[in-house]
Design an enzyme around this catalytic site. Structure first.
Site, PDB file in Angstrom:
ATOM      1  N   TYR A 115       0.829  -1.212   0.000  1.00 17.00           N
ATOM      2  CA  TYR A 115       0.000   0.000   0.000  1.00 17.00           C
ATOM      3  C   TYR A 115       0.859   1.256   0.000  1.00 17.00           C
ATOM      4  CZ  TYR A 115      -3.648   3.273   1.535  1.00 17.00           C
ATOM      5  OH  TYR A 115      -4.521   4.319   1.626  1.00 17.00           O
ATOM      6  N   LYS A 172       1.174   4.307  -2.843  1.00 23.28           N
ATOM      7  CA  LYS A 172       0.801   5.691  -2.552  1.00 23.28           C
ATOM      8  C   LYS A 172       1.988   6.653  -2.685  1.00 23.28           C
ATOM      9  CE  LYS A 172      -3.546   4.913  -1.904  1.00 23.28           C
ATOM     10  NZ  LYS A 172      -4.549   5.450  -2.866  1.00 23.28           N
TER      11      LYS A 172
END
Length: 265
Positions: free
Chosen positions: A161, A165
């Site tokens: 994740y 990002k």
């Protein structure tokens, strides 16, 4: 020149808008007087149609589009459908995303690849297709994407994740430099712990691994938040409203952290 709301009807597309932060953003933009198309997976069609009814109740036009942001052809078709409906596109909010919570040694190739496909490629496709339309229109525009506080500081069990990002922030900074000459700004919003289904799934994974009661991780994180409360989708929607408005004309390539005081630049 950037589009002005008093000279033409503005329109926005919001991905991942069936619920949570995406829906809150769509409704806020509608409240701001912007026509909005909401997109999400086919399984969310009923929720999208309900969101359109709420949008149109505010006196603007709405449109529900089902698509998968990880498919370039589907994103391209969705942008075309939006443009045909509203006569143009002024704001693209690439909000759709997923979160994989797992130790790096246990993160499967499939989960990592899916994270990249949705969180990075999905934003890239949205930026690319929207920018083409905005450049052709010649009135500027806004590209806005979902990053995360994890795009500023990686977290435990968040390798896939956080990587995705961080990439969104880098991509947005590059796009901001390329598209400035066309009056197109590119910015991201970086939510912290927001009360959504996504955080419910994160909490579920963490508490299961720690043999804790469900909800405990969600509550414990408040010790890291200066304002000592969880964020709400509307907290994020207000920031996106600003980034989509004329008030942000001179802001590009930036990430606005919306986390109640967890991470400080």
């Amino acid at each position: 020149m950037l589009a002005k709301s008093d000279s033409t009807e503005r329109s926005a597309m919001v991905t991942g808008a069936a619920r949570g932060i995406g829906k809150a953003i769509a409704l806020r933009l509608a409240k701001d007087g912007i026509n909005v198309s909401v997109t999400d997976l086919p399984s969310a069609k009923t929720d999208l149609e309900a969101a359109v009814k709420e949008i149109e109740a505010m006196g603007v036009k709405g449109l529900a589009i089902t698509m998968d942001v990880s498919s370039q052809s589907e994103v391209k078709s969705a942008v075309l459908e939006h443009t045909k409906k509203f006569g143009g596109l002024d704001v693209m909010v690439a909000n759709a995303g997923i979160a994989v919570t797992a130790p790096i040694v246990e993160t499967s190739y499939e989960d990592f690849s899916r994270t990249i496909d949705i969180n990075i490629k999905g934003v890239f496709y949205c930026y690319q297709e929207a920018a083409k339309v905005m450049i052709a229109q010649g009135r500027g525009g806004r590209l806005i994407a979902a990053a995360s506080v994890s795009s500023h500081r990686g977290g435990k069990w968040q390798s896939a994740y956080a990587a995705s990002k961080f990439a969104v922030r880098g991509m947005s900074q590059s796009a901001a430099q390329e598209l400035a000459e066309y009056g197109i700004t590119v910015n991201v919003y970086s939510p912290g712990v927001i009360d959504t289904k996504m955080w419910e799934s994160i909490d579920s994974e963490i508490t299961q691994r720690k043999d804790q009661e469900k909800g405990q991780a969600f509550e414990e994180v408040l010790d890291l938040v200066a304002m000592h409360r969880h964020g709400k989708p509307n907290d994020v929607a207000g920031v996106v409203s600003f980034l989509a408005s004329p008030d942000s004309n001179y802001i590009t390539g930036q990430s606005i952290v919306v986390d109640g005081g967890m991470w400080f630049s």
